[in-house]
Motif scaffolding. Structure first.
Motif, short mmCIF file in Angstrom:
data_model
loop_
_atom_site.label_atom_id
_atom_site.label_comp_id
_atom_site.label_asym_id
_atom_site.label_seq_id
_atom_site.Cartn_x
_atom_site.Cartn_y
_atom_site.Cartn_z
N SER A 203 -3.01 5.65 12.56
CA SER A 203 -1.73 6.40 12.61
C SER A 203 -1.92 7.77 13.01
O SER A 203 -0.92 8.54 13.14
N GLU B 21 -4.63 7.79 7.93
CA GLU B 21 -4.02 7.27 6.95
C GLU B 21 -4.24 5.75 6.86
O GLU B 21 -4.68 4.95 6.08
N ASN B 22 -3.68 5.32 8.20
CA ASN B 22 -3.61 3.82 8.19
C ASN B 22 -4.50 3.37 9.57
O ASN B 22 -4.39 4.15 10.55
N TYR C 271 0.70 -1.22 -0.29
CA TYR C 271 -0.06 0.01 0.09
C TYR C 271 0.84 1.27 0.09
O TYR C 271 0.26 2.18 -0.33
N GLN D 78 -7.96 5.68 3.17
CA GLN D 78 -7.33 5.19 4.22
C GLN D 78 -7.13 3.60 3.78
O GLN D 78 -7.82 2.87 3.17
N VAL D 79 -6.11 2.93 4.31
CA VAL D 79 -5.52 1.66 4.44
C VAL D 79 -5.93 1.17 5.93
O VAL D 79 -5.37 1.36 6.77
N ALA E 257 0.18 -2.70 9.45
CA ALA E 257 -0.21 -1.48 9.16
C ALA E 257 0.89 -0.52 9.51
O ALA E 257 0.45 0.69 9.50
#
Length: 406
Positions: free
Chosen positions: A274, A253-254, A217, A229-230, A299
Motif C-alpha cells: 500500500s 498497512e497492506n 480485515y 500489517q495485513v 489486498a
C-alpha cells in the motif's frame, strides 16, 4: 472418509512394523471408489490399524508437492488440508528473520509441525518452540520434525492451550482452526481459538496470525482497532491466506505476496504494498486485458500493481487491467472484439468464429459462467476466452484469444 488418528495409531505407525504396513497400504488405490475394498484388504493383515493406515497414505498423497517430506509424514487429511504449504511457510520464516533477526519463535498452534520445519530450516532463527492442545497432533509433529530436521536437534514441543502463554519467545505464530464439525467457518469469533482473544492474550508482543484469505480485515481495523500489517499470500494462482502481523510500525498497512513455482522447482516472489505509488492514466481499453493475481485484488492493491506495470483500469471500480503488454509471468487476454452482454449477440459472434471451447471470466456483474456457456451452444473447434464485466453501469463482454502467460 475421515478418520481421526489416536495416540495408539501414531505409536504403531512410528514403529518398524507400522512403517512396513504403510508400505503395503501405499500400494493400494485408496480412491473413493476403491476405499471400502481396500480397507477390507488392510483389515485382513492389520485389523486394528486399517483405518489409520488408509488415512495416513491418503494424507501423504494430498501433501505431495505441498508439504516437506510428504512421503514420510504422519498426518490425517484434515491436518494436511489446514497445514501451510511449504513455500508459504518458508516465506513467513524469512519475513520473521527480516523483522526480528535472531528471534526465538513459538508456534502456539503447531499441529503436525509444518511451520516448525520451515522455521528450523531458517538460519536466522535462533530457537524454535511448538505447542498444541491436541496430544495426537503433537505426537505426529514429533515424528515429522525428527525426519525433517535430519541430524539437527528438533524444535522443542509441549502440550499447551494457545490462549495460555507458555514462553517468552520473541515472536508468536498462531493458526486458529477454521473448521467446526467438518465445515469451514468464517466469522472471527468462530475460529478456534477466537481471533480477538488471541490478539488480546499476546497484546504488546510480536505476533503473526494466519487467517482465511477472505477475512474482513477492513472491519478488523475499523471496528476492533487492529493496527498491524495485513499480508495476503497466493501460491501458483491460488490465494492461500491472510496473515496478520502485529508490532509492524513503519511498514505498509497492506501487502500482497505472490509466489509462483518455476519449472526448475524454485519459487519466485513478487510483492505489492500500500506504500507503492498508485497514479494511473484514465480508464480505457488496450490491446490486452490482465486479471491481477488474487492476492493483489484481495489486498486492495490493484492500482499499485497497475502503476508498476504501466497498465490502467477498464473501470475505476473493477479489478481488470488493460494495456499494450502483459507483465512478465502474468496471464493476459488479447482483445478481439467488444460486445454487449446479450446472449443472442454473443452466440452469433462465437458461432461466426467457430468457437468450440470458451473460458469465461466474470467480475462486477451477475453472470454464472457455466450456465452462460451452456446457453451459448458452442459448436466449433476453436478456443476463445470471454471476459464479462461492466464499465460504468453497463455490462460489457470482451471476446479474446485464449489466455497466455507472458
Amino acid at each position: 472418509m475421515s478418520y481421526d488418528l489416536t495416540l495408539d495409531d501414531v505409536a504403531f505407525l512410528r514403529s518398524r512394523y507400522g512403517a512396513k504396513a504403510l508400505e503395503t497400504a501405499s500400494e493400494l488405490e485408496l480412491t473413493p471408489s476403491s476405499l471400502l475394498g481396500d480397507l477390507g484388504v488392510l483389515r485382513t493383515r492389520y485389523p486394528e490399524y486399517a483405518a489409520a493406515l488408509a488415512e495416513t497414505v491418503r494424507a501423504r498423497r494430498r501433501a505431495a508437492g505441498r508439504l516437506r517430506h510428504a512421503d514420510d509424514l504422519l498426518a490425517d487429511e484434515t491436518a494436511v488440508q489446514q497445514a501451510t504449504a511449504a513455500p508459504v511457510a518458508a516465506l513467513r520464516a524469512a519475513d520473521i528473520v527480516g523483522r526480528h533477526p535472531g528471534a526465538v519463535v513459538h508456534d502456539v498452534t503447531c499441529s503436525i509441525g509444518g511451520e516448525l520445519l520451515a522455521l528450523a530450516a531458517e538460519p536466522g532463527v535462533s530457537g524454535v518452540l511448538g505447542s498444541d492442545v491436541d496430544p495426537v497432533r503433537l505426537a505426529m509433529a514429533r515424528h515429522n520434525l525428527e525426519i525433517g530436521v535430519g541430524g539437527r536437534r528438533p524444535p522443542l514441543l509441549l502440550r499447551a492451550d494457545a490462549l495460555t502463554p507458555t514462553s517468552t519467545a520473541d515472536v508468536i505464530i498462531a493458526d486458529p482452526g477454521r473448521r467446526s464439525g467438518g465445515r469451514r467457518v468464517f466469522g472471527i469469533d468462530r475460529l478456534d481459538p477466537p481471533l480477538l482473544e488471541l490478539l488480546a492474550v499476546y497484546a504488546g508482543r510480536a505476533m503473526v496470525v494466519k487467517c482465511a484469505p477472505g477475512i474482513d480485515y477492513r472491519n478488523l481495523r475499523t471496528r476492533f482497532g487492529f493496527e498491524g500489517q495485513v499480508q495476503i499470500v497466493s501460491l501458483d494462482g491460488g490465494v492461500r491466506e491472510a496473515c496478520l502481523w502485529t508490532e509492524c510500525q513503519g511498514t505498509p498497512e497492506n501487502r500482497a505476496s505472490v509466489l509462483r513455482t518455476m519449472p526448475d522447482g524454485r519459487t519466485r516472489l513478487y510483492e505489492v504494498t500500500s506504500d507503492d505509488p498508485d497514479e494511473l492514466d484514465d480508464p480505457g481499453v488496450g490491446e490486452w486485458i490482465v486479471d491481477p493475481d488474487g492476492a493483489v485484488v484481495r489486498a486492495g492493491l490493484v492500482r499499485q500493481y497497475a502503476h508498476r506495470h504501466g497498465l490502467r483500469q477498464l473501470d475505476p471500480q473493477i479489478a481488470y487491467l488493460t494495456g499494450d503488454a502483459v507483465p512478465a509471468g502474468e496471464r493476459g487476454f488479447r482483445v478481439i472484439e467488444r460486445l454487449p452482454v446479450h446472449e443472442k449477440t454473443l452466440r452469433g459472434a462465437l458461432a461466426a468464429r467457430g468457437c468450440g471451447s470458451l473460458e469465461i471470466l466474470v467480475r462486477g456483474v451477475e453472470v454464472e459462467p457455466d450456465r452462460l456457456r451452456k446457453r451459448l451452444k458452442l459448436k466449433g473447434d476453436t478456443p476463445y476466452a470471454l471476459i464479462v464485466t461492466r464499465i460504468g453501469r453497463s455490462g460489457v463482454a470482451f471476446l479474446c484469444e485464449p489466455g497466455v502467460r507472458a
